[in-house]
Design a protein around this motif. Sequence first.
Motif, PDB file in Angstrom:
ATOM      1  N   GLU A   1      77.156 -38.332 -86.971  1.00  0.00           N
ATOM      2  CA  GLU A   1      77.755 -38.405 -88.306  1.00  0.00           C
ATOM      3  C   GLU A   1      76.791 -37.861 -89.374  1.00  0.00           C
ATOM      4  O   GLU A   1      77.182 -37.091 -90.250  1.00  0.00           O
ATOM      5  N   LYS A   2      75.525 -38.235 -89.270  1.00  0.00           N
ATOM      6  CA  LYS A   2      74.563 -37.863 -90.307  1.00  0.00           C
ATOM      7  C   LYS A   2      74.055 -36.423 -90.167  1.00  0.00           C
ATOM      8  O   LYS A   2      73.562 -35.834 -91.123  1.00  0.00           O
TER       9      LYS A   2
ATOM     10  N   ILE B   1      65.982 -37.712 -89.601  1.00  0.00           N
ATOM     11  CA  ILE B   1      67.139 -38.617 -89.664  1.00  0.00           C
ATOM     12  C   ILE B   1      67.100 -39.597 -88.487  1.00  0.00           C
ATOM     13  O   ILE B   1      67.312 -40.808 -88.652  1.00  0.00           O
TER      14      ILE B   1
ATOM     15  N   GLN C   1      76.034 -42.544 -85.051  1.00  0.00           N
ATOM     16  CA  GLN C   1      75.383 -42.432 -86.366  1.00  0.00           C
ATOM     17  C   GLN C   1      74.664 -41.087 -86.502  1.00  0.00           C
ATOM     18  O   GLN C   1      74.729 -40.445 -87.546  1.00  0.00           O
TER      19      GLN C   1
END
Length: 398
Positions: free
Chosen positions: A120-121, A181, A117
């Motif tokens: 990806e972010k 994030i 994750q």
Amino acid sequence: MNMDTYKRIFIIVMDSVGIGEAPDAEKFNDLGSDTLGHIAEHMGGLNMPNMAKLGLSNIREIKGVPIQEKPLAYYTKMKEASNGKDTMTGHWEIMGLNIEKPFRVFPEGFPPELINQLEEKTGRKIIGNKPASGTEILVELGEEHMETGALIVYTSADSVLQIAAHEEIVPIEELYKICEIARELTLDEKYMVGRIIARPFIGQPGNFSRTANRHDYALKPFDRTVMNELKDSGFDVIAIGKISDIFDGEGITKSLRTKSNMDGMDKLFETVTMDFRGISFLNLVDFDALYGHRRDPEGYGKALEEYDSRLTEVLDHLTDDDLLIITADHGNDPVHHGTDHTREYVPLLVYSPKMKGGRELPIRETFADIGATVAENFKVKMPAYGTSFLSDLKSEEI
């Protein structure tokens, strides 16, 4: 009931200075842990005359620290009620909370799902993903990071996710955004990560150095603490060292950063010379970060003796309106297995110049007794946990 109250309360948390295994140490795989006791044995005795005269060995005899016939401070030890043994849990409990669900640690690195994750972010690959020393991981992976732009992610024995990046490869603003994030992703209960830490560095392979642009993204305390009550009632809450990070700025009126234990004692003394009404709250992190986790009893012992020598100026400048509380947040026995914190009792020493001598207090069932005492002293809302010992502190001859 008549009781003395104080204009200023100084709280020193000797990070990780435990005083013997807690009753539930076995549950935490910490049977036999004894931070102060084992350091003193290793050193052939500790030279801590100030802590001695306050009554450290009256709590439990420490080699080299003489028991006092007439200790200056009230003394006892405290049990941790919360389910954990990390810095945030210990400090939050000191200020009146009880943490039932422990922060998670990641001795095998972070789950692939979280790493995927994050990649990806952020649009960047991740390398590392294991427990490591912040300097050693730069030696190992710094060059690869510079060549590829991949983020160095690592953890420690604490509940932290640290992200290291070269300031010329990943600009500071981008690194901070990446950490935000990561903070958002790890708010999920299945992760329960206490802090995300940005760890920027500069230099070339073989000569990397971390910069002062570190930034912590902590969880906010799960409920209001005594510090929130003090601030909202107009009292001063001066946070020294890691305190502001630990509480994510909650309930703090002034924050003083520190570079070391000795710098922490300098900043504490600055507050002793200030005119304020409220608390000055200091964390001395070197005991834990430099010596406990690195399993260095010799360095730990010397750091304790250096700290003790700096107590002289503090004790000499306190007034009858001041209360000094010295304690710890957990153990970190440098001769225990692994590199993790240890589940131990922590010492409690409580002193004011107007006291005519100290005596033993009952063993405290929670660190929150400190928060309750602070709250009662300043007549703010009492925490849900903790029992004040303010009425036990007498200034008359015992």
